[in-house]
Design a protein around this motif. Structure first.
Motif, PDB file in Angstrom:
ATOM      1  N   GLY A 233      29.521  62.818  -7.345  1.00 25.81           N
ATOM      2  CA  GLY A 233      28.477  63.423  -6.525  1.00 25.81           C
ATOM      3  C   GLY A 233      27.738  64.502  -7.285  1.00 25.81           C
ATOM      4  O   GLY A 233      28.218  65.014  -8.315  1.00 25.81           O
ATOM      5  N   LEU A 386      26.123  61.609  -2.230  1.00 22.30           N
ATOM      6  CA  LEU A 386      27.374  61.779  -1.499  1.00 22.30           C
ATOM      7  C   LEU A 386      27.180  62.736  -0.317  1.00 22.30           C
ATOM      8  O   LEU A 386      26.945  62.312   0.794  1.00 22.30           O
ATOM      9  CB  LEU A 386      28.472  62.256  -2.445  1.00 22.30           C
ATOM     10  CG  LEU A 386      29.912  62.147  -1.929  1.00 22.30           C
ATOM     11  CD1 LEU A 386      30.240  60.749  -1.444  1.00 22.30           C
ATOM     12  CD2 LEU A 386      30.909  62.586  -3.002  1.00 22.30           C
ATOM     13  N   SER A 432      27.087  57.274  -5.930  1.00 22.51           N
ATOM     14  CA  SER A 432      28.244  57.826  -5.224  1.00 22.51           C
ATOM     15  C   SER A 432      29.081  56.744  -4.559  1.00 22.51           C
ATOM     16  O   SER A 432      30.129  57.045  -3.983  1.00 22.51           O
ATOM     17  CB  SER A 432      27.793  58.862  -4.188  1.00 22.51           C
ATOM     18  OG  SER A 432      27.232  59.996  -4.827  1.00 22.51           O
TER      19      SER A 432
END
Length: 487
Positions: A233, A386, A432
């Protein structure tokens, strides 16, 4: 699958030429044998076992927290927080599996009015879980608890850096459910993870870097094994002009620096509107400067667990500074491996590695923008998606901004709140990854849907038979026009 030294092959492994192959095969076979009886317990029976496991974990919480701290170098409070999250997510999965996964009726519709239609979520069988080292108990417990609550058994491959935590989880479950072999653990490095991918398990749940996630997918593709990927992330915060700057700064520093920045949903970049930038930067710098780093009882930041990660973090800081960024706190002198003291950078070019790649360390980039709209564009320009956060006193505006962010999870006027709510799904988009753990979506992730119909009575019209007549089809068309032929 974190890198590290692979375990020595056993004699059983020697014939395969693949370290860990026999151990993985044995673990999967044991889990496969245990699964039918576990499924047969039903939701209520499985809940009793999982509840007993949770109670045991909480009774021995200090033991687990101490083990996490010894394997990861976390501060005691960070380790205790992980244990609390483990217990809460395990409780939720056990409590809600029946409601989410039980067989339910669905409308059959006018064409199939003579049919009863039901939908059920059946266990897949054996789930492979490849866990990370940064949250060695909390992150695996998401897929492990969901898989078990749904009637699957599990083979867990913990990081080679934190094998004892994985074994502790399996041992305590075995104590709560003696003789059932519900959770098997296979220790080893990336080669062992690859063996698990090829072992014939029914699904893999992986948490780690995006680069390793691609390798996991490639290995799973060989056997068409489905995967859940929670990759890296580059989480961002948007700070509006009307934000509570004290609260935003406090949240930013905690989200960026807790666990020494080694958190997949840790904050790495902030976009603050110009009117609030000066005061926000002052607050962030002061709060980060007050943090204590090192091998000391009162430390706020522990070590960087992966030795090579120190150089990744250093490289991102150097690149940003070489491109004209300002170091408001820290810099080259922040590095004393295995420790890295907090670094706060401002005015970092958007093409710097500090903004395009996952740093995974206690480095926070704060850039000033002209508007919230510009901030949204910059957040969404990255390859990761994310988590994110938004700070504004206007909650309706905050929800609106959250809806425009390309992220799997967003908190308004908080950070990482979504991870602490067991009912919410956890996962991202882009680099992600995909798929979800936690919540109802996480429970369904480790099941297969099964649709079943049952005829209630012989239909007056039989369009799905070679004995049908032209009159049957004309009547059917007239009926559909009468019912559905209008807007």
């Amino acid at each position: 699958m974190s890198p590290g030294a692979a375990p020595a092959p056993t004699d059983a492994d020697a014939g395969t030429g693949r370290p860990g192959a026999a151990a993985v095969a044995g673990a999967v076979a044991a889990a496969r044998r245990a699964q039918p009886a576990w499924e047969a317990l039903g939701f209520a029976g499985r809940k009793r076992v999982l509840d007993a496991w949770r109670v045991l974990i909480l009774r021995r919480a200090d033991e687990l927290a101490d083990l996490i701290g010894r394997e990861t170098g976390k501060t005691p409070d960070d380790a205790r927080l992980e244990v609390v999250l483990v217990a809460d997510h395990l409780r939720w999965a056990a409590a809600h599996a029946a409601r989410v996964l039980r067989r339910r009726r669905v409308p059959a519709g006018m064409l199939m009015v003579n049919q009863s239609a039901t939908l059920a979520y059946r266990p897949l069988g054996v789930i492979g879980v490849i866990g990370p080292w940064n949250y060695p108990a909390f992150i695996p417990i998401g897929p492990v608890s969901a898989a078990l609550a749904g009637g699957n058994t599990v083979v867990l491959k913990p990081s080679e850096l934190t094998p004892a935590t994985g074994r502790w989880l399996a041992a305590t479950l075995a104590e709560a459910a003696p003789g059932q072999d519900l959770l098997q653990v296979v220790a080893g490095d990336g080669d062992t993870g690859a063996e698990l991918c090829r072992s014939g398990v029914d699904k893999i749940s992986f948490t780690g870097s995006s680069a390793t996630g691609r390798k996991v997918m490639a290995a799973c593709a060989e056997t068409l094994t489905p995967v859940v990927i929670e990759g890296g992330g580059k989480d961002a915060m948007v700070v509006a002009a009307d934000a509570d700057l004290e609260a935003a700064a406090d949240a930013a520093v905690w989200a960026a620096m807790s666990n020494a920045g080694q958190t997949c949903v840790g904050l790495e970049r902030v976009y603050v509107v110009r009117e609030a930038a000066e005061r926000f930067l002052e607050l962030v710098t002061a709060k980060a400067a007050a943090l204590r780093t090192g091998d000391r009882p009162d430390a706020d930041l522990g070590p960087i667990v992966l030795p090579r990660q120190v150089e990744v973090i250093r490289g991102h800081v150097r690149d940003a500074l070489a491109r004209g960024a300002r170091a408001l706190l820290g810099g080259e002198h922040s590095f004393a491996p295995p420790y890295v003291a907090p670094v706060v950078l401002a005015d970092v070019p958007e093409d710097s590695t500090a903004l395009t790649q996952e740093t995974f360390g206690p480095v926070l980039v704060v850039n000033t923008v002209g508007s919230v709209e510009e901030a949204v564009e910059l957040v969404n320009a990255g390859s990761y998606g994310l988590g994110a956060s938004v700070f504004t006193r206007d909650r309706a505006a905050g929800r609106s901004v959250a809806g425009r962010l390309r992220a799997g999870m967003v908190s308004v006027n908080a950070v990482i709140a979504f991870a602490g709510i067991p009912a919410l799904p956890f996962g991202g988009v882009g680099d992600s990854g995909f798929g979800r753990v936690h919540g109802a979506d996480g429970l369904r992730e480790f099941t297969r849907t099964q649709a079943v119909t049952s005829q209630l009575f012989r239909p007056p019209l039989r369009p799905t038979s070679f004995s049908r007549t032209p009159g049957t089809m004309r009547a059917l068309v007239r009926m559909m026009r009468a019912v559905h032929g209008r807007r």
